[in-house]
Write a protein that holds these residues in place. Structure first.
Motif, PDB file in Angstrom:
ATOM      1  N   VAL A   1     -11.398   2.931   2.993  1.00  0.00           N
ATOM      2  CA  VAL A   1      -9.899   3.055   3.743  1.00  0.00           C
ATOM      3  C   VAL A   1      -9.749   4.485   4.208  1.00  0.00           C
ATOM      4  CG1 VAL A   1      -7.581   3.073   2.961  1.00  0.00           C
ATOM      5  CG2 VAL A   1      -9.181   1.559   1.867  1.00  0.00           C
TER       6      VAL A   1
ATOM      7  N   ILE B   1     -11.660   1.148   7.837  1.00  0.00           N
ATOM      8  CA  ILE B   1     -10.636   0.159   7.984  1.00  0.00           C
ATOM      9  C   ILE B   1     -10.228   0.338   9.434  1.00  0.00           C
ATOM     10  CG2 ILE B   1      -8.728   1.396   7.007  1.00  0.00           C
ATOM     11  CD1 ILE B   1      -8.005  -1.077   5.498  1.00  0.00           C
TER      12      ILE B   1
ATOM     13  N   THR C   1       0.908  -1.184  -0.063  1.00  0.00           N
ATOM     14  CA  THR C   1      -0.174  -0.055  -0.104  1.00  0.00           C
ATOM     15  C   THR C   1       0.796   1.359  -0.129  1.00  0.00           C
ATOM     16  OG1 THR C   1       0.031  -0.271   2.505  1.00  0.00           O
ATOM     17  CG2 THR C   1      -1.962  -1.251   1.194  1.00  0.00           C
TER      18      THR C   1
ATOM     19  N   THR D   1      -5.531  -3.584   1.151  1.00  0.00           N
ATOM     20  CA  THR D   1      -6.631  -3.024   1.624  1.00  0.00           C
ATOM     21  C   THR D   1      -7.892  -3.332   0.893  1.00  0.00           C
ATOM     22  OG1 THR D   1      -6.101  -0.884   0.743  1.00  0.00           O
ATOM     23  CG2 THR D   1      -5.383  -1.145   3.067  1.00  0.00           C
TER      24      THR D   1
ATOM     25  N   TYR E   1      -4.231   0.767   9.320  1.00  0.00           N
ATOM     26  CA  TYR E   1      -4.111   0.594   7.756  1.00  0.00           C
ATOM     27  C   TYR E   1      -5.220   1.903   7.458  1.00  0.00           C
ATOM     28  CZ  TYR E   1      -2.415  -3.795   8.405  1.00  0.00           C
ATOM     29  OH  TYR E   1      -1.488  -5.002   8.681  1.00  0.00           O
TER      30      TYR E   1
END
Length: 470
Positions: free
Chosen positions: A246, A250, A210, A262, A254
């Motif tokens: 996200v 989440i 990520t 993700t 993260y």
């Protein structure tokens, strides 16, 4: 008068004395006959007793041998001989030379034993007793007799309903929220495997590792990831919804980290059903993959041992939050394994209606189970019943269904997977129905609890009811 004076008895008295002598002779003959009958009865009763003892010995040996066939013919024969010789027949123990042992299969239609050493499912035991002494019959020239008893035992055919939890929580151990329990390396490696199993797709310029994007503007994030104008690949969800997930929903560690790591977490957490992300069944989401693998081991074992068992599959979530009969009782184990493999966590719905699953399985057994078969439900969950309505109503419904199963003489073997399972409820169901309860701890890596699950299913598969069929 003159005769009386001389002391001479009349002729009639002479005739009475003859009658008494005849009675004595007749009495002696009757006594001999009665003694013969008693002797005959004693010897006949003794023969019957010896035959009964022989049959008891052969039954014990056949059941012991059939029970160990799953461990090999040698062990089955050893158990047979041990149990037969433990019996006393005609005042002495049976010897090895008096025992005949065979393996094979039982044809229930022809009621015939078919000798075979290829994955046998039945044993035939004959116990022979020769020159067993008699008591009184030797007076008539017979002082011994020969006899034998034969018993055939086999695995009693079963009707088994797998009643499995395919609710949304069955992918929890593959989600990033489980990092604290299983460790980041374990969970991230699992998600990487899932990404690979989906074909390692590429969208925009995202990578699996990520990248942190501080902007909270969805359009800015999408543009940075190169996702503007890129079609979203599945019916449920969108790139914008993924970005919003996200950014805020989440797990904290993260947050604002964008990439396939993700995104796979988003699919499991937000878009888990088959109608939303139909490809998730292909991935190793956990713990459902461990369950699928354990079911495959169970079915393979049942297929290997020719027991004439039939198995069905029910899951207890559905679009209507009820149970679904995925496959009725069948001996087509390959189809069952395929159906199980093609289901995913939250396949139809995320909720857990355990009572509906029990009802679906019980009704299938009652409606389509064969007469004389041993009926069994295997009930597995990793969570808490929350349908119908709420947890309290759901638990009461499980109590009711457990009693109905008990009334129908259907034991329920329960499996609680992980710390989130309601072990007290599962224990209640097992106790009420006369089943067993297995607990598989969840605070371990998927590979570890998969082995535990497999061992549970092996035990269930091997714990086959036995019956004397001849």
């Amino acid at each position: 008068m003159f005769a009386q004076i001389l002391g001479i008895r009349p002729a009639v008295r002479l005739r009475g004395g003859s009658r008494r002598g005849a009675v004595i002779v007749l009495f002696a003959l009757v006594v001999v006959f009665l003694l013969g009958m008693v002797a005959f009865a004693i010897d006949t009763g003794y023969i019957f007793t010896v035959n009964t003892e022989l049959r008891r010995a052969s039954d014990a040996g056949a059941l012991a041998g059939a029970g160990l066939l799953v461990q090999g013919i040698d062990k089955a024969e050893a158990a047979t001989r041990e149990y037969v010789k433990a019996n006393i027949v005609g005042a002495r123990a049976v010897t090895d030379d008096e025992i005949e042992f065979e393996t094979g299969h039982w044809d229930p239609d022809a009621r015939t034993f078919l000798p075979s050493t290829i994955v046998p499912s039945a044993v035939r035991v004959t116990v022979v007793r020769e020159q067993q002494p008699l008591f009184f019959a030797r007076v008539f020239g017979r002082d011994q007799f020969d006899t034998r008893a034969t018993s055939v035992a086999r695995f009693q055919p079963r009707e088994v309903m797998l009643t499995l939890d395919y609710s949304g929580s069955m992918n929890d151990d593959s989600e990033l929220k489980s990092v604290g329990k299983l460790g980041a390396s374990t969970v991230e490696a699992n998600i990487h495997d899932m990404y690979t199993e989906l074909g390692s797709p590429t969208y925009g310029n995202m990578t699996f590792n990520t990248q942190y994007i501080s902007s909270t503007n969805t359009s800015t994030v999408l543009n940075t990831l190169g996702l503007n104008g890129v079609s979203y690949p599945y019916p449920g969800g969108s790139w914008s919804d993924y970005v919003n997930y996200v950014k805020g929903s989440i797990t904290t560690a993260y947050r604002r980290d964008y990439g396939y790591l993700t995104w796979i977490d988003y699919l499991q957490n937000r878009m888990a059903s088959s109608s939303q992300t139909p490809d998730l069944w292909k991935t190793s989401e956990q713990p459902i993959t461990a369950l699928k693998n354990a079911v495959a081991v169970f079915l393979a074992y049942m297929d290997e041992v020719d027991t004439d068992d039939r198995i069905g599959l029910a899951v207890y979530n559905s679009p209507s939050q009820q149970g679904v009969l995925e496959k009725g009782l069948t001996d087509d184990y390959d189809t069952l394994e395929s159906i199980s493999r093609h289901r995913q966590a939250g396949h139809y719905d995320s909720y857990t209606n355990i009572s509906a699953g029990l009802k679906t399985s019980r009704e299938e057994l009652e409606d389509n189970g064969r007469i004389g078969s041993y009926k069994l439900i295997i009930l597995m969950t990793d969570g808490i019943a929350n349908r119908p309505s709420n947890e309290s109503t759901a638990k009461a419904a499980v109590y009711s269904e457990a009693q109905l199963a008990a009334d129908a003489h259907i034991p329920v073997v329960t499996i609680s997977l992980g710390a989130g399972a309601d072990t007290d409820l599962m224990q209640y169901v097992a106790d009420t129905t006369g089943g067993k309860h297995f607990v598989v701890p969840g605070d371990q890596a998927p590979s570890e609890y998969e082995e535990d699950l497999k061992e549970v299913f092996r035990k269930i598969a091997q714990d086959m009811p036995l019956e004397i069929v001849q």
